[in-house]
Design an enzyme around this catalytic site. Structure first.
Site, PDB file in Angstrom:
ATOM      1  N   ASN A  10      39.774  23.064 -12.325  1.00  0.00           N
ATOM      2  CA  ASN A  10      39.088  23.643 -13.478  1.00  0.00           C
ATOM      3  C   ASN A  10      38.108  24.696 -12.963  1.00  0.00           C
ATOM      4  OD1 ASN A  10      37.606  24.185 -15.759  1.00  0.00           O
ATOM      5  ND2 ASN A  10      36.660  22.144 -15.912  1.00  0.00           N
ATOM      6  N   TRP A  11      38.485  25.962 -13.134  1.00  0.00           N
ATOM      7  CA  TRP A  11      37.670  27.043 -12.567  1.00  0.00           C
ATOM      8  C   TRP A  11      36.442  27.347 -13.419  1.00  0.00           C
ATOM      9  CZ3 TRP A  11      41.988  31.082 -10.872  1.00  0.00           C
ATOM     10  CH2 TRP A  11      42.749  30.490  -9.859  1.00  0.00           C
ATOM     11  N   LYS A  12      36.369  26.774 -14.603  1.00  0.00           N
ATOM     12  CA  LYS A  12      35.235  26.983 -15.516  1.00  0.00           C
ATOM     13  C   LYS A  12      34.995  28.490 -15.708  1.00  0.00           C
ATOM     14  CE  LYS A  12      33.582  22.485 -14.213  1.00  0.00           C
ATOM     15  NZ  LYS A  12      32.482  21.530 -14.030  1.00  0.00           N
ATOM     16  N   HIS A  97      36.106  18.212 -22.523  1.00  0.00           N
ATOM     17  CA  HIS A  97      35.300  18.258 -21.298  1.00  0.00           C
ATOM     18  C   HIS A  97      33.817  18.043 -21.644  1.00  0.00           C
ATOM     19  CE1 HIS A  97      33.407  19.682 -17.632  1.00  0.00           C
ATOM     20  NE2 HIS A  97      34.573  19.464 -17.036  1.00  0.00           N
ATOM     21  N   GLU A  99      31.244  19.408 -20.653  1.00  0.00           N
ATOM     22  CA  GLU A  99      30.466  20.633 -20.889  1.00  0.00           C
ATOM     23  C   GLU A  99      30.681  21.147 -22.312  1.00  0.00           C
ATOM     24  OE1 GLU A  99      31.803  22.692 -17.366  1.00  0.00           O
ATOM     25  OE2 GLU A  99      30.691  21.230 -16.177  1.00  0.00           O
ATOM     26  N   GLU A 169      35.668  11.486 -16.269  1.00  0.00           N
ATOM     27  CA  GLU A 169      34.694  12.331 -15.578  1.00  0.00           C
ATOM     28  C   GLU A 169      33.286  11.837 -15.896  1.00  0.00           C
ATOM     29  OE1 GLU A 169      36.520  16.294 -14.418  1.00  0.00           O
ATOM     30  OE2 GLU A 169      35.615  16.583 -16.370  1.00  0.00           O
ATOM     31  N   GLY A 175      29.542  18.209 -10.757  1.00  0.00           N
ATOM     32  CA  GLY A 175      28.766  19.296 -10.161  1.00  0.00           C
ATOM     33  C   GLY A 175      27.492  18.836  -9.467  1.00  0.00           C
ATOM     34  N   SER A 215      32.714  15.813  -8.684  1.00  0.00           N
ATOM     35  CA  SER A 215      32.428  16.033  -7.262  1.00  0.00           C
ATOM     36  C   SER A 215      33.511  15.492  -6.341  1.00  0.00           C
ATOM     37  CB  SER A 215      31.053  15.463  -6.894  1.00  0.00           C
ATOM     38  OG  SER A 215      30.044  16.122  -7.631  1.00  0.00           O
ATOM     39  N   GLY A 236      36.464  20.530 -10.115  1.00  0.00           N
ATOM     40  CA  GLY A 236      35.698  21.705 -10.529  1.00  0.00           C
ATOM     41  C   GLY A 236      35.345  22.555  -9.324  1.00  0.00           C
ATOM     42  N   GLY A 237      34.124  22.391  -8.820  1.00  0.00           N
ATOM     43  CA  GLY A 237      33.606  23.214  -7.720  1.00  0.00           C
ATOM     44  C   GLY A 237      34.574  23.406  -6.564  1.00  0.00           C
TER      45      GLY A 237
HETATM   46  P1  PGA Z   1      33.088  19.120 -10.230  1.00  0.00           P
HETATM   47  O1  PGA Z   1      33.581  19.332 -11.750  1.00  0.00           O
HETATM   48  O2  PGA Z   1      34.307  18.797  -9.419  1.00  0.00           O
HETATM   49  O3  PGA Z   1      32.438  20.419  -9.864  1.00  0.00           O
HETATM   50  O4  PGA Z   1      32.130  17.988 -10.245  1.00  0.00           O
HETATM   51  C1  PGA Z   1      34.586  18.528 -12.314  1.00  0.00           C
HETATM   52  C2  PGA Z   1      34.855  18.975 -13.723  1.00  0.00           C
HETATM   53  O5  PGA Z   1      33.904  19.298 -14.451  1.00  0.00           O
HETATM   54  O6  PGA Z   1      36.011  19.029 -14.171  1.00  0.00           O
END
Ligand code: PGA
Length: 252
Positions: A10-12, A97, A99, A169, A175, A215, A236-237
């Site tokens: 997930n590149w956000k 998600h 977010e 998640e 993050g 993470s 994500g990251g």
């Molecule tokens: P993260 O994000 O790996 O940076 O913790 C995961 C996500 O939000 O899908």
């Protein structure tokens, strides 16, 4: 049991077009081309078509959108419909998600409508659930994810559940560099599978892939993926760093 192993990135809201294409190319050239693990990239909307067009058919990377509208079409400025995504050959859409829940106040009602649109457009869905730190500390995490699942999945027809992948998640791990331990992830994934079995059936619960997100990186991916009810990761990251993401994919 017929559960797919999946690693999704997930590149956000990161990368520009050139960076996105470079990252995709790196991943394409350096990840195992195995039919065992499905690889999915979720770039920003603006780059989906370019990335899709530049993909080689050999590696079979799937592409998804990070969101879609709850509406079909019409006067909804700034929205992107599931049909539009399908028309540019998108394979997946990410719904629920944390977010989206946290910064855009999206609700279960909206997630249900989005899933309905995605299913109508014949997109596959990764639906995310997870508790925040406060909820974990007050020991209400099981009830929270159960409610998140029930409120949305009870509207999904039984014969469409095979279009869904779940992602657990924990918000406190997203993050933050803090990961759920394999023990804790396994405990929750098993619980989620039980909830699915109550909503649908044991058979469907056994066949749905449940990904871990929060993470996840090349250091901890293997021990998380080794858990019997963890079928992969939503990253994500670490998915923005080509070699890290490839190591995660290759750790299956
Ligand atoms: P993260 O994000 O790996 O940076 O913790 C995961 C996500 O939000 O899908």
């Amino acid at each position: 049991m017929n559960r797919k192993k999946i690693v999704a990135g997930n590149w956000k809201m990161n990368t520009n077009l050139n960076e996105a294409l470079e990252l995709m190319n790196f991943i394409q050239n350096n990840s195992v081309s195995s039919s065992q693990v499905e690889k999915i990239l979720f770039p920003p909307f603006a780059f989906i078509k370019s990335i899709k067009d530049a993909l080689s058919i050999i590696n079979k990377i799937k592409i998804g959108a990070q969101n879609c509208s709850e509406y079909n079409f019409g006067a909804y400025t700034g929205e992107i419909s599931a049909n539009m995504l399908k028309s540019i050959s998108c394979d997946y859409v990410l719904i629920g998600h944390s977010e989206r829940r946290r910064y855009f106040n999206e609700t279960s009602k909206q997630f249900s409508l989005k899933i309905e649109q995605a299913l109508k457009a014949d997109l596959k869905i990764i639906f995310c659930v997870g508790e925040n730190l406060e909820q974990r500390k007050s020991n209400s995490h099981f009830n929270i994810v159960k409610t998140q699942l029930n409120e949305v999945l009870s509207h999904v027809p039984k014969d469409k559940i095979n279009k869904l992948v779940l992602a657990y998640e924990p918000v406190w791990a997203i993050g933050t560099g803090e990961t759920a331990s394999p023990l804790l992830a396994q405990e929750m994934h098993l619980y989620l599978r039980n909830v699915i079995s109550q909503i649908f059936s044991e058979d469907l619960a056994q066949n749905i892939s449940i990904l871990y997100g929060g993470s996840c990186n090349s250091q901890n991916a293997k021990e998380l993926f080794d858990c019997p009810d963890v079928d992969g990761g939503l990253i994500g990251g670490a998915s923005l760093i080509g070699h890290e993401f490839c190591k995660i994919i290759n750790s299956f």
